[in-house]
Design a protein around this motif. Structure first.
Motif, PDB file in Angstrom:
ATOM      1  N   ALA A 229      51.108  28.872  36.775  1.00 54.03           N
ATOM      2  CA  ALA A 229      51.198  30.331  36.875  1.00 54.03           C
ATOM      3  C   ALA A 229      50.518  30.807  38.148  1.00 54.03           C
ATOM      4  N   LEU A 230      49.374  30.223  38.447  1.00 50.10           N
ATOM      5  CA  LEU A 230      48.650  30.616  39.661  1.00 50.10           C
ATOM      6  C   LEU A 230      49.509  30.355  40.892  1.00 50.10           C
ATOM      7  N   ILE A 231      50.122  29.176  40.938  1.00 48.87           N
ATOM      8  CA  ILE A 231      50.941  28.828  42.098  1.00 48.87           C
ATOM      9  C   ILE A 231      52.085  29.831  42.263  1.00 48.87           C
ATOM     10  N   PHE A 232      52.796  30.100  41.171  1.00 44.21           N
ATOM     11  CA  PHE A 232      53.915  31.048  41.257  1.00 44.21           C
ATOM     12  C   PHE A 232      53.427  32.427  41.702  1.00 44.21           C
ATOM     13  N   LEU A 233      52.311  32.877  41.131  1.00 39.74           N
ATOM     14  CA  LEU A 233      51.865  34.234  41.431  1.00 39.74           C
ATOM     15  C   LEU A 233      51.301  34.362  42.838  1.00 39.74           C
ATOM     16  N   VAL A 234      50.806  33.258  43.401  1.00 36.05           N
ATOM     17  CA  VAL A 234      50.357  33.325  44.789  1.00 36.05           C
ATOM     18  C   VAL A 234      51.561  33.464  45.713  1.00 36.05           C
ATOM     19  N   PHE A 235      52.642  32.762  45.375  1.00 44.34           N
ATOM     20  CA  PHE A 235      53.841  32.853  46.204  1.00 44.34           C
ATOM     21  C   PHE A 235      54.486  34.237  46.156  1.00 44.34           C
ATOM     22  N   HIS A 236      54.266  34.943  45.043  1.00 44.53           N
ATOM     23  CA  HIS A 236      54.931  36.238  44.851  1.00 44.53           C
ATOM     24  C   HIS A 236      54.677  37.218  46.011  1.00 44.53           C
ATOM     25  N   PRO A 237      53.413  37.598  46.308  1.00 47.19           N
ATOM     26  CA  PRO A 237      53.224  38.526  47.428  1.00 47.19           C
ATOM     27  C   PRO A 237      53.488  37.868  48.782  1.00 47.19           C
ATOM     28  N   LEU A 238      53.259  36.561  48.855  1.00 48.02           N
ATOM     29  CA  LEU A 238      53.442  35.842  50.115  1.00 48.02           C
ATOM     30  C   LEU A 238      54.891  35.913  50.574  1.00 48.02           C
ATOM     31  N   LEU A 239      55.817  35.658  49.654  1.00 53.38           N
ATOM     32  CA  LEU A 239      57.229  35.663  50.009  1.00 53.38           C
ATOM     33  C   LEU A 239      57.717  37.079  50.306  1.00 53.38           C
TER      34      LEU A 239
ATOM     35  N   PHE B 149      45.532  42.363  32.427  1.00 58.37           N
ATOM     36  CA  PHE B 149      45.705  43.790  32.186  1.00 58.37           C
ATOM     37  C   PHE B 149      46.080  44.515  33.474  1.00 58.37           C
ATOM     38  N   PHE B 150      45.398  44.177  34.563  1.00 51.89           N
ATOM     39  CA  PHE B 150      45.740  44.781  35.856  1.00 51.89           C
ATOM     40  C   PHE B 150      47.138  44.371  36.301  1.00 51.89           C
ATOM     41  N   ALA B 151      47.501  43.130  36.013  1.00 49.56           N
ATOM     42  CA  ALA B 151      48.862  42.702  36.330  1.00 49.56           C
ATOM     43  C   ALA B 151      49.858  43.565  35.563  1.00 49.56           C
ATOM     44  N   GLY B 152      49.513  43.877  34.325  1.00 49.24           N
ATOM     45  CA  GLY B 152      50.377  44.738  33.521  1.00 49.24           C
ATOM     46  C   GLY B 152      50.527  46.119  34.145  1.00 49.24           C
ATOM     47  N   LEU B 153      49.421  46.681  34.631  1.00 50.76           N
ATOM     48  CA  LEU B 153      49.483  47.989  35.303  1.00 50.76           C
ATOM     49  C   LEU B 153      50.390  47.900  36.525  1.00 50.76           C
ATOM     50  N   HIS B 154      50.235  46.816  37.257  1.00 45.21           N
ATOM     51  CA  HIS B 154      51.073  46.598  38.438  1.00 45.21           C
ATOM     52  C   HIS B 154      52.541  46.622  38.042  1.00 45.21           C
ATOM     53  N   VAL B 155      52.864  45.910  36.968  1.00 38.03           N
ATOM     54  CA  VAL B 155      54.246  45.802  36.514  1.00 38.03           C
ATOM     55  C   VAL B 155      54.791  47.161  36.087  1.00 38.03           C
TER      56      VAL B 155
ATOM     57  N   SER C  61      64.062  37.864  47.505  1.00 36.66           N
ATOM     58  CA  SER C  61      64.558  37.594  46.154  1.00 36.66           C
ATOM     59  C   SER C  61      63.726  36.535  45.459  1.00 36.66           C
ATOM     60  N   ILE C  62      63.413  35.456  46.164  1.00 34.25           N
ATOM     61  CA  ILE C  62      62.584  34.412  45.551  1.00 34.25           C
ATOM     62  C   ILE C  62      61.191  34.969  45.261  1.00 34.25           C
ATOM     63  N   GLY C  63      60.725  35.837  46.163  1.00 29.04           N
ATOM     64  CA  GLY C  63      59.434  36.470  45.927  1.00 29.04           C
ATOM     65  C   GLY C  63      59.422  37.238  44.616  1.00 29.04           C
ATOM     66  N   LYS C  64      60.510  37.938  44.324  1.00 34.82           N
ATOM     67  CA  LYS C  64      60.579  38.687  43.066  1.00 34.82           C
ATOM     68  C   LYS C  64      60.680  37.736  41.883  1.00 34.82           C
ATOM     69  N   ILE C  65      61.463  36.671  42.049  1.00 31.60           N
ATOM     70  CA  ILE C  65      61.633  35.707  40.960  1.00 31.60           C
ATOM     71  C   ILE C  65      60.294  35.063  40.603  1.00 31.60           C
ATOM     72  N   THR C  66      59.520  34.681  41.623  1.00 26.86           N
ATOM     73  CA  THR C  66      58.224  34.067  41.327  1.00 26.86           C
ATOM     74  C   THR C  66      57.337  35.030  40.557  1.00 26.86           C
ATOM     75  N   GLY C  67      57.472  36.320  40.851  1.00 26.90           N
ATOM     76  CA  GLY C  67      56.701  37.300  40.103  1.00 26.90           C
ATOM     77  C   GLY C  67      57.078  37.291  38.637  1.00 26.90           C
TER      78      GLY C  67
ATOM     79  N   ALA D 190      44.581  42.079  40.310  1.00 23.32           N
ATOM     80  CA  ALA D 190      44.930  41.053  39.331  1.00 23.32           C
ATOM     81  C   ALA D 190      44.951  39.677  39.982  1.00 23.32           C
ATOM     82  N   LEU D 191      45.613  39.593  41.150  1.00 20.34           N
ATOM     83  CA  LEU D 191      45.765  38.283  41.767  1.00 20.34           C
ATOM     84  C   LEU D 191      44.442  37.747  42.287  1.00 20.34           C
ATOM     85  N   PHE D 192      43.669  38.589  42.946  1.00 22.92           N
ATOM     86  CA  PHE D 192      42.382  38.116  43.455  1.00 22.92           C
ATOM     87  C   PHE D 192      41.470  37.680  42.313  1.00 22.92           C
ATOM     88  N   GLY D 193      41.500  38.455  41.236  1.00 21.09           N
ATOM     89  CA  GLY D 193      40.704  38.091  40.071  1.00 21.09           C
ATOM     90  C   GLY D 193      41.117  36.740  39.525  1.00 21.09           C
TER      91      GLY D 193
END
Lengths: 290, 431
Positions: free
Chosen positions: B63-73, B157-163, B16-22, B124-127
């Motif tokens: 934003a970077l910190i939150f988005l790194v946690f997203h896939p990690l969690l 833009f890639f993040a948008g495709l992901h979403v 759940s936190i992983g989704k929230i960070t996203g 998106a994230l690696f970029g």
């Protein structure tokens, strides 16, 4: 500055975690034993065999594999095989010992495939039904082959109408292995009856072949049954003269009878005519007969 | 899924936190793209464009910190069931056959689509990580860094495709779905406006160089005239300027911000730039007629923004430029009472003293100039200012100079009881 430090820590930490996860998850876990049974619904009947083999490691590793890898086990009682692949199999008392395959992470899906009914007559259809487990933890892809083809959902049903006996095979696989099932649907030729089963049964072409001459035929339909009479033979005995009869040869003589001039005494129920013509019946008629 | 279920176990909580960070990370990213547009309302929010950029810098890091946690969690949640699956989470697989998209089998569709969505997210994230490492930790020439930084729009833009393609139980809720769509739209529109269509959509003024002179030892004064339209600005504001065809080697074509030292009433636009590096040092070689593009004006550092007529202006070195603009613009029936403290290291650094003296003569007691030379009198202190101006507590204070000097002066003034809100400073740096 605090932000720079935090970003640094987060990035380094995350990289380390991902690296560790990749190493642990990919290098130190092995593919699972592939448990294939010839049972359909996850249970075996007394006397059926259960084969346990690790597709990735057939020779077996004593520490990881059951000691009787590759050998077939014959349960004397009815073990049920659960959906998750922990299959304890007890060897018969004479040989002794128990084998417990280890549980590991990704496992090949368990697949069931069945057809209902298994036998059909040509022209009717049957329904194939199949299902797999394990789709949540590892994506499963199914491919059909044999009498059907293409990719399939991990569970579903399909109506089939084979014209001859056919075998339908389904292979479902995921990262842990694959399962294959086949089912054969038997198709019997349709039995079609004409003339309601009465014989001899004549068709339109038969009538056409007896449409004229001294022994021409005609049929009357009474109470749903069409009878064919040799009205040509009867014609000389017809009190109304033979030409009236032979005019109706080769087809349905019912209309000719009912439309005869009023003072002719066969406007009453056709059954009287039937009775009169009984001796001249040669068979039965079915327009559908080829 | 009921809310209570989402936190029922460690694994569920991680997920759940992983989704929230996203969700939060995406919003921050989109908002940051808006921060970069330089739209005027942002200056009002943050009190000046330099502050907008500071916010942009901070929000980018967050934003970077939150988005790194997203896939990690999320991977953490999967690891509770299967470590192998968690590892595979980072390696999109099952991307083929692409033909699966075109067959009617919906379940198969779904599995393949999920992997593509994860692939887009990974790109998106690696970029983003690479580009922000270049921003935070690698020292690049400004032009090179600026070029790389623009690719954050592509990562978004890639993040948008992901979403769009990811199928998660949270994307089932219409509220959340709309939230995601709106965030992506805002970010993309902001990026297109500023980076892709900025050339057309953002107003630029053409000016040509009239005269170039060197004052105060190393300060280049550029006096420019508009080619067509005059730029409107307030005293104390700054502009972004670039020279496309200067003919001078070290005058590269990227934009640079400089304070305007002329008054909006003047016919000419005057920039006073201290030679601190290759670019600023080369400005002296500009020829008469050299064409410049100017974008602006920006900045909230202006006495006109405040209604308190009692003002103290403290200038350090080249920080005097906005005050020159402000001083030049004081009206003749000026209601303001201003004490300008002009502090420099050596007396030779003073610029435009004649102009200031002239203004002081016209304005009389309403505009006093107090020069302060460090080698003669030491560093200027708030104490000195307070004594000389007979109190500073109820006055509006403006400070502009080297970062260290501004910080020290602000602190000293707060120590003397000046409310922080009364002290305004324009940091030349953007981070």
């Amino acid at each position: 500055m605090w932000l720079k430090k935090t970003v640094k820590v987060v990035l380094l930490g995350a990289s380390l975690l991902v690296f560790a996860l990749l190493v642990w998850g990919l290098v130190f876990t092995k593919a699972d034993p592939n448990v294939a049974t010839d049972a359909v619904n996850g249970s075996v009947n007394n006397g059926q065999k259960v084969a346990i083999a690790d597709a990735a490691n057939p020779a077996g590793n004593a520490a990881q594999q059951p000691t009787d890898n590759g050998a077939t086990q014959t349960p004397t009682s009815n073990p049920t095989i659960p959906a998750t692949p922990t299959v304890p199999v007890t060897t018969p008392p004479s040989t002794g010992g128990t084998t417990t395959p280890p549980t590991t992470s990704a496992v090949a899906p368990l697949l069931t495939l069945a057809a209902s009914p298994m036998t059909i007559t040509s022209g009717s259809s049957s329904t194939l039904g199949w299902s797999t487990n394990n789709t949540a933890t590892a994506p499963v892809a199914c491919t059909a082959s044999g009498a059907w083809s293409g990719s399939r959902a991990t569970s579903g049903s399909q109506s089939i109408s084979p014209t001859s006996t056919s075998t339908y095979t389904l292979v479902c696989s995921n990262s842990g292995g694959s399962s294959t099932k086949s089912v054969t649907v038997t198709v019997n030729a349709a039995v079609v009856t004409y003339c309601g089963g009465n014989t001899p049964c004549y068709s339109n072409s038969d009538l056409a072949a007896h449409a004229s001459g001294g022994s021409c035929w005609g049929y009357i339909t009474y109470n749903g049954l069409s009878s064919v009479y040799n009205i040509g033979s009867f014609a000389p005995n017809h009190s109304g003269g033979s030409s009236a009869i032979t005019a109706a040869c080769g087809g349905n003589i019912g209309p000719a009878l009912t439309s005869a001039p009023g003072n002719v005494k066969h406007t009453s129920a056709l059954k009287n005519t039937q009775a009169t013509l009984n001796g001249y019946r040669v068979g039965y008629y079915d327009a559908a007969k080829p | 899924m009921p809310l209570s279920n989402r936190f029922s176990s460690v694994a569920m909580t991680l997920g759940s936190i992983g989704k929230i960070t996203g969700f939060i990370g995406l919003a921050m990213y989109a908002l940051n793209l808006v921060y970069a547009t330089r739209l005027k309302f942002l200056e009002n929010w943050f009190g000046g464009l330099n502050r907008v950029y500071i916010a942009h810098h901070i929000l980018g890091g967050l934003a970077l910190i939150f988005l790194v946690f997203h896939p990690l969690l999320l991977a953490g949640k999967i690891a509770f069931t299967s470590v192998r699956e968690a590892a595979l989470f980072f390696l999109p697989h099952g991307l083929t056959p692409v033909g699966a998209f075109f067959d009617a089998n919906n379940d198969f569709h779904y599995e393949v689509l999920q992997q593509w969505a994860i692939l887009f997210g990974s790109i998106a994230l690696f970029g983003m990580v690479i580009l922000l490492v270049l921003t935070f930790f690698v020292k690049l020439p400004y032009r090179v860094w600026l070029f790389t930084h623009k690719f954050l729009g592509l990562a978004f833009f890639f993040a948008g495709l992901h979403v769009i393609f990811i199928s998660s139980d949270t994307s089932q809720s219409p509220t959340l779905k709309w939230y995601l769509i709106i965030m992506c739209a805002i970010g993309i529109i902001a990026f297109i406006y500023k980076t892709l269509l900025g050339r057309i959509l953002i107003r630029k003024y053409q000016y040509y160089v009239d005269t170039v002179e060197v004052v105060g030892g190393s300060v280049t004064q550029l006096v420019m005239s508009p080619v067509k339209q005059r730029m409107m600005y307030k005293p104390g504001q700054f502009v972004f300027i670039r020279f496309l065809f200067s003919g001078v080697d070290d005058i590269t074509t990227e934009w640079h911000p400089f304070s305007v030292s002329s008054s909006p009433k003047d016919d000419f636009l005057r920039l006073s730039v201290k030679a601190l590096g290759d670019y600023t040092g080369a400005l002296v070689h500009l020829k008469h007629g050299a064409i410049a593009e100017i974008e602006g004006a920006y900045g909230k550092f202006s006495y006109t923004n405040y209604s308190n007529y009692q003002q103290i202006w403290v200038a350090g070195g080249i920080g005097v430029t906005p005050f020159l603009s402000m001083a030049r613009s004081l009206p003749t029936d000026n209601p303001y009472k201003v004490d300008l403290y002009y502090s420099v290291k050596t007396r030779s650094e003073l610029i435009d003293v004649d102009v200031l003296a002239e203004i002081s003569q016209i304005q009389g007691e309403k505009f006093r100039v107090i020069p302060f030379v460090a080698v003669e009198s030491g560093f200027i202190t708030a104490d000195f200012v307070s004594k000389t101006s007979e109190g500073i507590k109820d006055k509006e204070i403006f400070i502009c100079g080297p970062p260290g000097m501004m910080k020290a002066m602000r602190q000293q003034m707060k120590d003397l009881g000046v409310p922080n809100a009364n002290i305004h400073s324009e940091e030349f740096s953007m981070s």
